[in-house]
Design a protein around this motif. Structure first.
Motif, mmCIF file in Angstrom:
data_model
loop_
_atom_site.group_PDB
_atom_site.id
_atom_site.type_symbol
_atom_site.label_atom_id
_atom_site.label_comp_id
_atom_site.label_asym_id
_atom_site.label_seq_id
_atom_site.Cartn_x
_atom_site.Cartn_y
_atom_site.Cartn_z
ATOM 1 N N ARG A 226 5.209 0.272 3.273
ATOM 2 C CA ARG A 226 4.644 1.143 4.039
ATOM 3 C C ARG A 226 3.157 1.463 2.891
ATOM 4 O O ARG A 226 3.291 1.537 1.916
ATOM 5 C CB ARG A 226 5.396 2.721 3.944
ATOM 6 C CG ARG A 226 6.484 2.651 4.699
ATOM 7 C CD ARG A 226 7.271 4.000 4.703
ATOM 8 N NE ARG A 226 7.584 4.554 3.700
ATOM 9 C CZ ARG A 226 8.632 5.337 3.189
ATOM 10 N NH1 ARG A 226 9.293 5.645 4.506
ATOM 11 N NH2 ARG A 226 8.829 5.723 2.256
ATOM 12 N N GLY A 227 2.193 1.778 3.777
ATOM 13 C CA GLY A 227 0.946 2.024 2.937
ATOM 14 C C GLY A 227 -0.302 1.899 4.018
ATOM 15 O O GLY A 227 -0.192 1.447 4.996
ATOM 16 N N GLU A 228 -1.453 2.569 3.708
ATOM 17 C CA GLU A 228 -2.619 2.527 4.426
ATOM 18 C C GLU A 228 -2.991 1.059 4.784
ATOM 19 O O GLU A 228 -2.474 0.091 4.265
ATOM 20 C CB GLU A 228 -3.808 3.127 3.539
ATOM 21 C CG GLU A 228 -3.531 4.865 3.280
ATOM 22 C CD GLU A 228 -4.589 5.251 2.578
ATOM 23 O OE1 GLU A 228 -5.551 4.308 2.268
ATOM 24 O OE2 GLU A 228 -4.581 6.310 2.143
ATOM 25 N N THR A 229 -3.876 1.076 5.733
ATOM 26 C CA THR A 229 -4.467 -0.415 6.189
ATOM 27 C C THR A 229 -5.299 -0.916 4.850
ATOM 28 O O THR A 229 -6.007 -0.258 4.408
ATOM 29 C CB THR A 229 -5.253 -0.261 7.271
ATOM 30 O OG1 THR A 229 -4.533 0.394 8.389
ATOM 31 C CG2 THR A 229 -6.054 -1.530 7.639
ATOM 32 N N GLY A 230 -4.748 -2.102 4.577
ATOM 33 C CA GLY A 230 -5.723 -2.892 3.772
ATOM 34 C C GLY A 230 -5.187 -2.854 2.342
ATOM 35 O O GLY A 230 -5.631 -3.477 1.244
ATOM 36 N N LEU A 367 3.066 1.338 -0.921
ATOM 37 C CA LEU A 367 1.894 0.811 -1.630
ATOM 38 C C LEU A 367 1.049 1.556 -1.960
ATOM 39 O O LEU A 367 0.273 2.227 -0.985
ATOM 40 C CB LEU A 367 1.447 -0.685 -0.697
ATOM 41 C CG LEU A 367 2.705 -1.603 -0.686
ATOM 42 C CD1 LEU A 367 2.066 -2.836 0.011
ATOM 43 C CD2 LEU A 367 3.261 -2.006 -1.685
ATOM 44 N N PRO A 368 0.216 1.459 -3.017
ATOM 45 C CA PRO A 368 -0.717 2.706 -3.433
ATOM 46 C C PRO A 368 -2.126 2.268 -2.631
ATOM 47 O O PRO A 368 -2.268 0.994 -2.645
ATOM 48 C CB PRO A 368 -0.777 2.766 -5.087
ATOM 49 C CG PRO A 368 -0.132 1.157 -5.199
ATOM 50 C CD PRO A 368 0.719 0.895 -4.203
ATOM 51 N N ALA A 369 -2.713 3.359 -2.472
ATOM 52 C CA ALA A 369 -4.214 2.827 -1.738
ATOM 53 C C ALA A 369 -4.874 2.641 -3.260
ATOM 54 O O ALA A 369 -4.642 2.797 -4.259
ATOM 55 C CB ALA A 369 -4.696 4.548 -1.210
ATOM 56 N N LEU A 370 -5.883 1.713 -3.112
ATOM 57 C CA LEU A 370 -6.676 1.253 -3.970
ATOM 58 C C LEU A 370 -7.556 2.416 -4.891
ATOM 59 O O LEU A 370 -7.675 2.404 -6.019
ATOM 60 C CB LEU A 370 -8.024 0.320 -3.520
ATOM 61 C CG LEU A 370 -8.715 -0.331 -4.657
ATOM 62 C CD1 LEU A 370 -7.856 -1.155 -5.426
ATOM 63 C CD2 LEU A 370 -9.768 -1.336 -3.777
#
Length: 510
Positions: A226-230, A367-370
């Protein structure tokens, strides 16, 4: 270790320091699954080459197998390379036969064939191949390093030979222990220093991602990314496959948002001739194509409800029935699902099956965002620029301090994908081998933008990014980093501890 082992190397004391750290890491953190990968990662960082390969030799048959490769940050091996026997390759055979290291400074004018090396945008120019001796003076394998510029690697050979020999001896020990009667398979030990599985990043957020990958790597659990796009969900899925037990089999990707319901079903399950108008032949579906391997169902949140029920049956029963077939058959496929949607909210809204959600979420990884990954932005930017330069066939570019400052302060709503596209464009625009802010074309942050951090937290965030970048440039060596920053080494160590930058990151990963 004798002094002459390092006397011909640049900065021999720093090199010896780094080599000792890698020996420690191999001894403490290595297990049967991770030792080969750790060894080639160490060889790349110590030799400053773009490629390192570790070969294992079967003493019974003489076959030579490639068991680990580090190429431009990637650790995965293709099926063809993994299953091939390299003992008859001219260069490798010479090293095996002569039982001595071979170092070549200019491969373009060498008599040795190097076609077995992986394809690269830039030609391989220098090479060193070292035989690794076992307990009874037999050769147990080879360690090879190759670079894309003309340089001498011969003085690295003795120390890298010791490193590779130690790694293979440890690997042999683990295999002998596993073969003992009544021996139970030992679970991989938790790494005290991080194993990155070919991924890039040393932030605390990525440390947690690496920890979770290590937990699920050698299990049959279904993983939900799971995580934001990209954020790199497919990259993580590939890492789980490439470093796990199914790595020799197929890795298949299907974007569930890319096809309408009927076409998606036929793609996944296949069909028999005559199943519908236009079905003029049998078609193998992706579940069959991924048999023995891994199937990534990307954007699983966009899968139609009717098809979700059939996916649930595959997870529960391990069997599929192609369209038009009269009977189901078994498939052995590990499923990894990925989504940027909130599946729990979709379950509550009735747009996603609750039973499928809980089956998919057997082992979730967020998954962490950048923007949550601190200094990883600069690590990724440097790697992306190196890759872009290699693809364009040009010499590597440098980064101006102002450009790095812009990257550090940008929020990156598109995450790693946005950063990659941004860097590739900047490399193309850069004419003078230095990336400047004008090449990035980033808009300055609005003056009235609100922050959820105190001034001290924001300053520490900037300092952390700066220190990590300096460590990266100096390959993790803290003595050189302190010298570049103009501070005492103990001051640097204090700041690293204060900002929660583990010493293992500084030493091993850079």
């Amino acid at each position: 270790m004798n002094d002459h082992l390092f006397s011909q190397l640049p900065q021999p004391l720093d090199y010896a320091d780094s080599l000792l750290a890698w020996f420690t890491r191999l001894g403490i953190d290595g297990d049967e699954a991770t030792l080969p990968q750790l060894c080639v990662t160490a060889a790349v960082q110590l030799s400053q080459c773009e490629l390192a390969q570790l070969y294992w030799r079967d003493e019974a048959t003489g076959q030579l197998h490639l068991i680990a490769q580090h190429l431009s940050g990637e650790l995965s091996l293709g099926d063809q390379a993994r299953n091939a026997d390299f003992q008859h390759e001219q260069l490798l055979h010479y090293v095996l036969d002569q039982r001595c290291a071979l170092s070549l400074e200019d491969l373009a004018h060498s008599v040795y064939e190097t076609g077995f090396l992986p394809a690269s945008a830039l030609p391989w120019q220098s090479l060193s191949c070292v035989p690794l001796l076992g307990r009874h003076a037999g050769i147990t394998g080879l360690l090879l390093c190759a670079g894309q510029r003309v340089r001498s690697l011969q003085f690295y050979a003795p120390s890298l030979g010791l490193l590779g020999r130690f790694a293979l001896s440890q690997l042999g020990f683990f295999r002998r222990m596993r073969a003992l009667p009544n021996a139970s398979p030992a679970a991989p030990r938790e790494s005290l220093a991080r194993l990155t599985y070919g991924l890039i990043g040393n932030s605390p957020a990525m440390d947690e991602t690496y920890r979770l990958i290590g937990k699920v790597l050698n299990t049959s659990y279904t993983v939900l990314l799971r995580g934001e796009t990209g954020t790199g969900k497919e990259v993580v899925a590939r890492a789980i496959h490439a470093c796990g037990a199914r790595s020799s089999k197929a890795f298949v990707v299907q974007n569930c948002a890319a096809f309408p319901e009927g076409l998606l079903e036929s793609e996944l399950f296949g069909y028999r001739k005559g199943a519908f108008t236009g079905a003029e032949r049998n078609h193998i579906g992706l579940f069959d194509a991924a048999h023995g391997g891994t199937l990534l169902l990307d954007e699983i949140g966009d899968m139609p409800l009717a098809l979700q029920a059939k996916i649930l049956r595959v997870l529960q029963e391990g069997e599929i029935r192609p369209l038009g077939a009269t009977a189901a058959h078994k498939v052995d496929v590990r499923i990894i699902a990925a989504t940027h949607r909130d599946l729990a909210a979709m379950v509550a809204a009735g747009s996603f099956r609750e039973d499928l959600y809980y089956r998919l979420a057997q082992f979730p990884i967020e998954l962490p965002a950048l923007r949550e990954r601190g200094g990883d932005v600069l690590l990724l930017a440097r790697q992306f620029s190196q890759n872009a330069c290699a693809a364009l066939g040009r010499t590597p570019v440098e980064w101006s301090g102002a450009a790095l400052d812009q990257l550090s302060s940008h929020a990156f709503p598109g995450n790693v994908r946005e950063l990659k596209c941004l860097v590739e464009r900047a490399v193309l625009l850069c004419d003078d081998a230095v990336i400047l802010p004008v090449h990035l074309s980033l808009s300055p942050a609005p003056a009235d933008m609100s922050f959820d951090a105190t001034l001290r937290q924001r300053l520490e965030r900037v300092e952390r990014v700066f220190l990590l970048d300096c460590l990266h440039k100096n390959r993790g060596n803290r003595t050189r980093t302190a010298r570049e920053l103009g501070v005492a080494r103990r001051t640097l160590l204090y700041r690293l501890a204060r900002l929660n930058i583990p010493c293992g990151d500084a030493r091993g990963e850079g």
